[in-house]
Write an enzyme that holds these catalytic residues in place. Sequence first.
Site, short mmCIF file in Angstrom:
data_model
loop_
_atom_site.label_atom_id
_atom_site.label_comp_id
_atom_site.label_asym_id
_atom_site.label_seq_id
_atom_site.Cartn_x
_atom_site.Cartn_y
_atom_site.Cartn_z
CD GLU A 29 -2.47 1.42 2.66
OE1 GLU A 29 -2.89 2.56 2.99
OE2 GLU A 29 -2.62 0.41 3.39
NE ARG B 66 -0.91 8.44 4.98
CZ ARG B 66 -0.85 7.79 6.14
NH1 ARG B 66 0.18 7.98 6.94
NH2 ARG B 66 -1.80 6.94 6.48
CE LYS C 40 -6.69 2.50 6.86
NZ LYS C 40 -6.02 3.42 5.91
#
Length: 218
Positions: free
Chosen positions: A51, A55, A139
Site C-alpha cells: 500500500e 501522502r 479497514k
Amino acid sequence: MDITMDGVAGPLTALQVMQDAAVIPVIVLTDVAHAVPLARALVAGGIRMLEVTLRTPQALACIEAIARDVPEAVVGAGTARSAADVQACAMAGARFIVSPGYTHAVGTACRDAHLPLLPGVATGSEIMAAQEDGYTELKFFPALQAGGLAMLKAWGGPFGDVKFCPTGGITAANAAEFLALANVACVGGSWLVPGDALARGDWARVSELARQAAGLPR
C-alpha cells in the site's frame, strides 16, 4: 485470470488482498528512486501486497514505477479520498485501493475501475454504510485510537460477516494480538519500512522485517 498462490496476474478481490499475508505495509515515499528497490525488498521477504499512500506528491509516480518494474508485487494505493484519487491511481497502475474512510463516491469509483477497495471505518454506522454498498472487507482505522482489540471483539457479534484490517498504531509488538481475532484477516502497519532504513537504502533490513511479518501466525 485470477490471482494464484504463485502469481499475481489478473483481477483481485479485497479478501485476496487481505489474505495474501499477515501484514499490508503502509508506505510513505518521497523519493521515486526508492520505490522499486523497496518493493523488491518487501517481496523478497514474502510481502507482495504493498500500500503506497497518497501522502506525498511523488506517490503516483512511485506506484507507476512499482507496477511497471516489479511485476511480482501487487501495488495498491492508500489514502484515497475521492473518485478523482481512485481514477488517478488506476491510471498509475494500482491494483487495489485503501481509503481512510468511506463514501459512496469512492466505492462507486472503485467498482467502475474494477479495483478492490478496503474502506476505512471506525463506527458501527460506517460499517453499515459500507455494507449497504456491498463492502464486507474493511479497514479499521485508526485502530488503537478507535477502540483497538476491545472494539473488534465487540463488533464480532453484530458484524460477524465482516473481516477487518486494523491499521493505525499496529506494531510488531502488538500485531499478533490483533491477528489472533477471528474477524481480523490481516493488519496494516508502517513498521516494515522504517524511515531510517528507507533513507539509507537498507533493503536487507526491510526484507528481514518483511520476513518476520510474513511469519506472524493468523
